[in-house]
Design a protein around this motif. Structure first.
Motif, PDB file in Angstrom:
ATOM      1  N   ALA A   7      -6.501  -1.897  -4.809  1.00  0.00           N
ATOM      2  CA  ALA A   7      -7.283  -3.130  -4.759  1.00  0.00           C
ATOM      3  C   ALA A   7      -8.300  -3.078  -3.621  1.00  0.00           C
ATOM      4  CB  ALA A   7      -6.353  -4.329  -4.598  1.00  0.00           C
ATOM      5  N   ALA A   8      -7.872  -2.617  -2.470  1.00  0.00           N
ATOM      6  CA  ALA A   8      -8.765  -2.551  -1.309  1.00  0.00           C
ATOM      7  C   ALA A   8      -9.941  -1.616  -1.576  1.00  0.00           C
ATOM      8  CB  ALA A   8      -7.990  -2.091  -0.083  1.00  0.00           C
ATOM      9  N   SER A   9      -9.653  -0.454  -2.140  1.00  0.00           N
ATOM     10  CA  SER A   9     -10.712   0.531  -2.359  1.00  0.00           C
ATOM     11  C   SER A   9     -11.760   0.032  -3.340  1.00  0.00           C
ATOM     12  CB  SER A   9     -10.116   1.858  -2.836  1.00  0.00           C
ATOM     13  OG  SER A   9      -9.566   1.711  -4.138  1.00  0.00           O
ATOM     14  N   ARG A  10     -11.390  -0.829  -4.239  1.00  0.00           N
ATOM     15  CA  ARG A  10     -12.356  -1.380  -5.188  1.00  0.00           C
ATOM     16  C   ARG A  10     -13.344  -2.329  -4.520  1.00  0.00           C
ATOM     17  NH1 ARG A  10      -9.101  -1.958 -10.889  1.00  0.00           N
ATOM     18  NH2 ARG A  10      -8.795   0.280 -11.082  1.00  0.00           N
ATOM     19  N   TYR A  11     -13.029  -2.736  -3.300  1.00  0.00           N
ATOM     20  CA  TYR A  11     -13.913  -3.617  -2.543  1.00  0.00           C
ATOM     21  C   TYR A  11     -14.468  -2.940  -1.291  1.00  0.00           C
ATOM     22  CZ  TYR A  11     -12.545  -7.208  -5.766  1.00  0.00           C
ATOM     23  OH  TYR A  11     -12.340  -7.917  -6.931  1.00  0.00           O
ATOM     24  N   GLY A  12     -14.428  -1.612  -1.296  1.00  0.00           N
ATOM     25  CA  GLY A  12     -15.039  -0.856  -0.213  1.00  0.00           C
ATOM     26  C   GLY A  12     -14.183  -0.709   1.038  1.00  0.00           C
ATOM     27  N   ILE A  13     -12.918  -1.069   0.963  1.00  0.00           N
ATOM     28  CA  ILE A  13     -12.017  -0.940   2.110  1.00  0.00           C
ATOM     29  C   ILE A  13     -11.311   0.404   2.008  1.00  0.00           C
ATOM     30  CG2 ILE A  13      -9.992  -1.904   3.267  1.00  0.00           C
ATOM     31  CD1 ILE A  13     -10.834  -4.631   1.969  1.00  0.00           C
ATOM     32  N   GLN A  14     -11.340   1.167   3.093  1.00  0.00           N
ATOM     33  CA  GLN A  14     -10.732   2.494   3.086  1.00  0.00           C
ATOM     34  C   GLN A  14      -9.291   2.427   3.575  1.00  0.00           C
ATOM     35  OE1 GLN A  14     -12.638   5.295   5.670  1.00  0.00           O
ATOM     36  NE2 GLN A  14     -11.213   6.932   5.164  1.00  0.00           N
ATOM     37  N   PRO A  15      -8.318   2.741   2.712  1.00  0.00           N
ATOM     38  CA  PRO A  15      -6.917   2.797   3.142  1.00  0.00           C
ATOM     39  C   PRO A  15      -6.723   3.946   4.126  1.00  0.00           C
ATOM     40  CG  PRO A  15      -7.092   2.670   0.747  1.00  0.00           C
ATOM     41  CD  PRO A  15      -8.461   2.954   1.276  1.00  0.00           C
ATOM     42  N   ILE A  16      -5.966   3.697   5.204  1.00  0.00           N
ATOM     43  CA  ILE A  16      -5.787   4.689   6.266  1.00  0.00           C
ATOM     44  C   ILE A  16      -4.401   5.326   6.219  1.00  0.00           C
ATOM     45  CG2 ILE A  16      -5.802   5.052   8.775  1.00  0.00           C
ATOM     46  CD1 ILE A  16      -8.523   4.304   7.625  1.00  0.00           C
ATOM     47  N   TRP A  17      -3.360   4.507   6.123  1.00  0.00           N
ATOM     48  CA  TRP A  17      -1.990   5.016   6.136  1.00  0.00           C
ATOM     49  C   TRP A  17      -1.100   4.150   5.263  1.00  0.00           C
ATOM     50  CZ3 TRP A  17       0.666   0.957   8.060  1.00  0.00           C
ATOM     51  CH2 TRP A  17       0.091   0.180   9.071  1.00  0.00           C
ATOM     52  N   ALA A  18       0.075   4.694   4.974  1.00  0.00           N
ATOM     53  CA  ALA A  18       1.074   3.983   4.171  1.00  0.00           C
ATOM     54  C   ALA A  18       2.456   4.387   4.667  1.00  0.00           C
ATOM     55  CB  ALA A  18       0.925   4.328   2.691  1.00  0.00           C
ATOM     56  N   SER A  19       3.423   3.515   4.441  1.00  0.00           N
ATOM     57  CA  SER A  19       4.811   3.800   4.813  1.00  0.00           C
ATOM     58  C   SER A  19       5.663   3.650   3.565  1.00  0.00           C
ATOM     59  CB  SER A  19       5.282   2.821   5.895  1.00  0.00           C
ATOM     60  OG  SER A  19       6.662   2.995   6.133  1.00  0.00           O
ATOM     61  N   GLU A  20       6.252   4.736   3.148  1.00  0.00           N
ATOM     62  CA  GLU A  20       7.066   4.749   1.931  1.00  0.00           C
ATOM     63  C   GLU A  20       8.050   5.894   2.045  1.00  0.00           C
ATOM     64  OE1 GLU A  20       8.887   3.845  -0.985  1.00  0.00           O
ATOM     65  OE2 GLU A  20       7.018   2.738  -1.271  1.00  0.00           O
ATOM     66  N   ILE A  21       9.219   5.758   1.422  1.00  0.00           N
ATOM     67  CA  ILE A  21      10.192   6.849   1.430  1.00  0.00           C
ATOM     68  C   ILE A  21      10.557   7.332   0.029  1.00  0.00           C
ATOM     69  CG2 ILE A  21      11.188   6.236   3.674  1.00  0.00           C
ATOM     70  CD1 ILE A  21      13.560   4.968   2.107  1.00  0.00           C
ATOM     71  N   GLU A  22      10.223   6.553  -0.984  1.00  0.00           N
ATOM     72  CA  GLU A  22      10.548   6.940  -2.365  1.00  0.00           C
ATOM     73  C   GLU A  22       9.523   7.956  -2.879  1.00  0.00           C
ATOM     74  OE1 GLU A  22      13.272   6.069  -4.023  1.00  0.00           O
ATOM     75  OE2 GLU A  22      13.960   4.776  -2.376  1.00  0.00           O
ATOM     76  N   LYS A  23      10.030   9.020  -3.525  1.00  0.00           N
ATOM     77  CA  LYS A  23       9.173  10.122  -3.957  1.00  0.00           C
ATOM     78  C   LYS A  23       8.114   9.703  -4.978  1.00  0.00           C
ATOM     79  CE  LYS A  23      12.523  13.730  -3.022  1.00  0.00           C
ATOM     80  NZ  LYS A  23      13.358  14.797  -3.560  1.00  0.00           N
ATOM     81  N   ALA A  24       8.485   8.912  -5.976  1.00  0.00           N
ATOM     82  CA  ALA A  24       7.523   8.541  -7.025  1.00  0.00           C
ATOM     83  C   ALA A  24       6.340   7.746  -6.470  1.00  0.00           C
ATOM     84  CB  ALA A  24       8.217   7.782  -8.149  1.00  0.00           C
TER      85      ALA A  24
END
Length: 135
Positions: A7-24
């Motif tokens: 959603a962010a990228s569709r409005y020109g916002i660049q995602p920097i990092w994410a926190s997740e542990i599930e492989k999928a």
């Protein structure tokens, strides 16, 4: 699974990092956003040591809040991860003298409004207005 970054990228916002542990979800996010840095387990992330962001988005896992679950609420092992996101926001604000993040977006589930006799939703609102979040 990369919904916020999409959603962010569709409005020109660049995602920097994410926190997740599930492989999928990690695999899906990496496929669509190969430049996102994956921080891993949120319980081990220090918000003062990661790149500050203008917008931080997060969802508390719904298993304990959902109307079809055991309804353990925010004390449940999965949904209590909400408090780690709040901690990270507070740590980032402290490290940046209150500058970042500017906006915090929490994705909820319908059960969050009613779990624990509505006290969980009250706790969520109070977490966003906590004095420690605004140094």
């Amino acid at each position: 699974m990369g919904v916020f970054p999409l959603a962010a990228s569709r409005y020109g916002i660049q995602p920097i990092w994410a926190s997740e542990i599930e492989k999928a979800p990690i695999s899906i996010t990496k496929r669509h956003f190969p430049n996102i840095h994956h921080l891993g387990n949120i319980t081990k992330v220090n918000g003062g040591e990661i790149p500050p962001v203008h917008i931080i988005t997060f969802g508390s896992p719904c298993q304990n809040l959902s109307n079809i679950g055991k309804r353990e609420g925010l004390t449940g092992s999965q949904s209590s991860l909400f408090y780690h996101a709040i901690r990270i926001i507070e740590e980032m604000r402290c490290a940046t003298n209150g500058t970042y993040p500017v906006i915090a977006v929490w994705e909820n589930v319908m059960g969050a409004f009613s779990s624990n006799n509505r006290l969980d939703f009250k706790a969520i609102l109070e977490s966003f207005t906590n004095d420690e979040m605004y140094p």
